[in-house]
Design an enzyme around this catalytic site. Structure first.
Site, PDB file in Angstrom:
ATOM      1  N   ARG A   1       0.322  15.545  11.848  1.00 46.30           N
ATOM      2  CA  ARG A   1       0.913  15.292  10.539  1.00 46.30           C
ATOM      3  C   ARG A   1       0.884  16.536   9.630  1.00 46.30           C
ATOM      4  O   ARG A   1       0.299  16.519   8.560  1.00 46.30           O
ATOM      5  CB  ARG A   1       0.199  14.126   9.858  1.00 46.30           C
TER       6      ARG A   1
ATOM      7  N   LYS B   1       0.835  -1.212   0.000  1.00 44.93           N
ATOM      8  CA  LYS B   1       0.000   0.000   0.000  1.00 44.93           C
ATOM      9  C   LYS B   1       0.866   1.256   0.000  1.00 44.93           C
ATOM     10  O   LYS B   1       0.636   2.188  -0.781  1.00 44.93           O
ATOM     11  CB  LYS B   1      -0.916   0.001   1.221  1.00 44.93           C
ATOM     12  N   ASN B   2       1.861   1.296   0.886  1.00 42.32           N
ATOM     13  CA  ASN B   2       2.648   2.507   1.041  1.00 42.32           C
ATOM     14  C   ASN B   2       3.610   2.763  -0.118  1.00 42.32           C
ATOM     15  O   ASN B   2       4.163   3.859  -0.230  1.00 42.32           O
ATOM     16  CB  ASN B   2       3.420   2.464   2.355  1.00 42.32           C
TER      17      ASN B   2
ATOM     18  N   ARG C   1      -8.996   0.387   4.165  1.00 49.23           N
ATOM     19  CA  ARG C   1      -8.087   1.327   3.504  1.00 49.23           C
ATOM     20  C   ARG C   1      -6.760   0.651   3.167  1.00 49.23           C
ATOM     21  O   ARG C   1      -6.109   1.027   2.184  1.00 49.23           O
ATOM     22  CB  ARG C   1      -7.818   2.537   4.395  1.00 49.23           C
TER      23      ARG C   1
ATOM     24  N   ASP D   1       3.670   2.125  12.220  1.00 55.68           N
ATOM     25  CA  ASP D   1       2.515   1.381  11.723  1.00 55.68           C
ATOM     26  C   ASP D   1       2.402   0.004  12.373  1.00 55.68           C
ATOM     27  O   ASP D   1       1.338  -0.613  12.338  1.00 55.68           O
ATOM     28  CB  ASP D   1       2.591   1.202  10.203  1.00 55.68           C
TER      29      ASP D   1
ATOM     30  N   CYS E   1      -6.143   9.118   8.336  1.00 56.14           N
ATOM     31  CA  CYS E   1      -6.377   8.662   9.703  1.00 56.14           C
ATOM     32  C   CYS E   1      -6.058   9.747  10.719  1.00 56.14           C
ATOM     33  O   CYS E   1      -5.200  10.601  10.488  1.00 56.14           O
ATOM     34  CB  CYS E   1      -5.527   7.426  10.005  1.00 56.14           C
TER      35      CYS E   1
END
Length: 411
Positions: free
Chosen positions: A110, A11-12, A386, A294, A105
């Protein structure tokens, strides 16, 4: 717990690659692409600005030749943090970009100050008005020497995306070193970019006049791997997890410290846990190559049933401990002050109705639910989708009883 599963693509890594596809004409193809809502949300943003996107059978095709605007409507970026990466690629392609502050999220503030400051050094004028960014390069971006105050993954990716078509050379000091950064740079190099030092603290980019489309196969999602591996560590049993590429050393080291037996094979890792998880006296989340933020929620869930007292310090995001109050509903014994949590292992967790506050806390609650007696219902499952492809199906394939609510009612 027992079974064999292939771990999804990263995903990242894929999200910044989707942004990178905007930098060229032609059809960019990404294989092994995970079927997750963040990918589909990014695809919708590309369609919104005129691109064509086709997804099927873990294959993503992006034709950005028809992209004709640098203006992205607010509702398209509200729910996905990675939309901010389009700022770098669109600035490189167009002179003007208008984009709303990104969503995602709620794990911390951030801010995107690092991104904005870097683009200003590269010649962009940026105005913020009511959470909308208006950027104007006045022509083309120029290379710059940029020293990041913190090795931000998003800022590093955004600067790289902007710099590959900028005039001259760009140096990113104190750059993020995550495997996803390396894969993005390799992907851009396949598109014709000139990049050196990916995976080190200093990345150098020599701007080129144009890029071309590329065909790429994603590596394994290391956090998805860690999620299923933590299920083995917490529940006991054994599993073979198929991967493409190496699993980082820190993730394997943490699993070993928990008591997991790990055997590396050509196409994956075999994991076996025969005992109660061992406590970990101290773990701190840090930028790569340290233990990833994470993975913190995933690890905390496992430590709830360890054989002693563990301490986790969160070194990245200030709101990563929101999951604690949910774990307490299940009988966990956790105390925390500021960014430190002390977890005293208990012999039993029980089912409860709990709520995910973000993507990784949702996955952590699924791990805790698999370890608990009785039935656990996890609310706000949209966060989990997600980043995880058919996670309940994957869990069932590993011998766990996990279903979405509609399936459970039918059963």
């Amino acid at each position: 717990m027992q079974g064999t599963r292939k771990i999804q693509g990263s995903k990242n890594a894929v999200l910044p690659m989707i942004a990178a596809a905007v930098l060229c004409d032609g059809i960019t193809v990404i294989e092994n692409c995970p079927d997750i809502t963040d990918v589909h949300a990014m695809a919708d943003v590309i369609r919104e600005i005129g691109g064509q996107v086709v997804y099927g059978e873990h294959r993503l095709e992006i034709d950005a030749g028809s992209v004709g605007t640098g203006v992205i409507e607010e509702e398209k970026v509200r729910d996905i943090r990675a939309s901010v990466l389009l700022l770098g690629s669109l600035l490189a392609r167009f002179e003007r970009v208008t984009i709303d502050y990104p969503g995602g999220c709620s794990i911390g503030s951030r801010p995107i100050d690092f991104h904005i400051t870097a683009f200003q050094k590269m010649g962009a004028e940026i105005q913020a008005d009511n959470h909308i960014l208006r950027c104007d390069t006045g022509g083309s971006l120029r290379g710059a020497d940029i020293e990041l105050p913190f090795p931000s993954v998003g800022a590093t990716e955004n600067i790289v995306l902007a710099a590959v078509l900028a005039r001259g050379d760009t140096r990113i000091g104190n750059a993020a070193r995550e495997p996803e950064i390396v894969e993005l740079c390799e992907f851009l190099t396949a598109m014709g970019a000139e990049i050196e030092g990916a995976g080190s603290r200093n990345i150098r980019i020599h701007g080129v006049p144009r890029l071309h489309a590329a065909h790429w196969r994603l590596g394994t999602d290391r956090i998805a791997f860690l999620t299923y591996a933590m299920m083995v560590a917490g529940c006991g049993g054994e599993a073979f997890l198929e991967t493409e590429g190496r699993v980082p050393r820190m993730e394997r080291r943490i699993l070993h410290r928990l008591g997991c037996q790990i055997h590396t094979e050509k196409n994956g890792l075999f994991l076996k846990q025969e005992r109660v998880p061992r406590p970990l006296p101290y773990v701190r989340t840090t930028p790569y190559p340290g233990f990833p933020t994470d993975g913190q929620s995933l690890l905390m869930a496992v430590l709830c049933k360890s054989s002693g007292v563990s301490l986790i310090e969160e070194g990245i995001f200030e709101n990563r401990f929101q999951m604690i109050r949910q774990l307490r509903k299940m009988g966990a014994n956790i105390d925390y002050v500021s960014n430190r949590a002390s977890i005293t292992g208990v012999t039993r967790l029980h089912g409860a109705h709990v709520k995910a506050d973000d993507l990784r806390s949702g996955a952590g609650l699924l791990i805790a639910a698999a370890m608990a007696d009785g039935v656990t219902e996890v609310e706000n499952e949209h966060y989990i989708y997600r980043g995880y492809e058919d996670i309940t199906g994957q869990m069932r394939a590993l011998g766990l009883d996990a279903r979405v609510k509609s399936e459970a009612q039918e059963k």
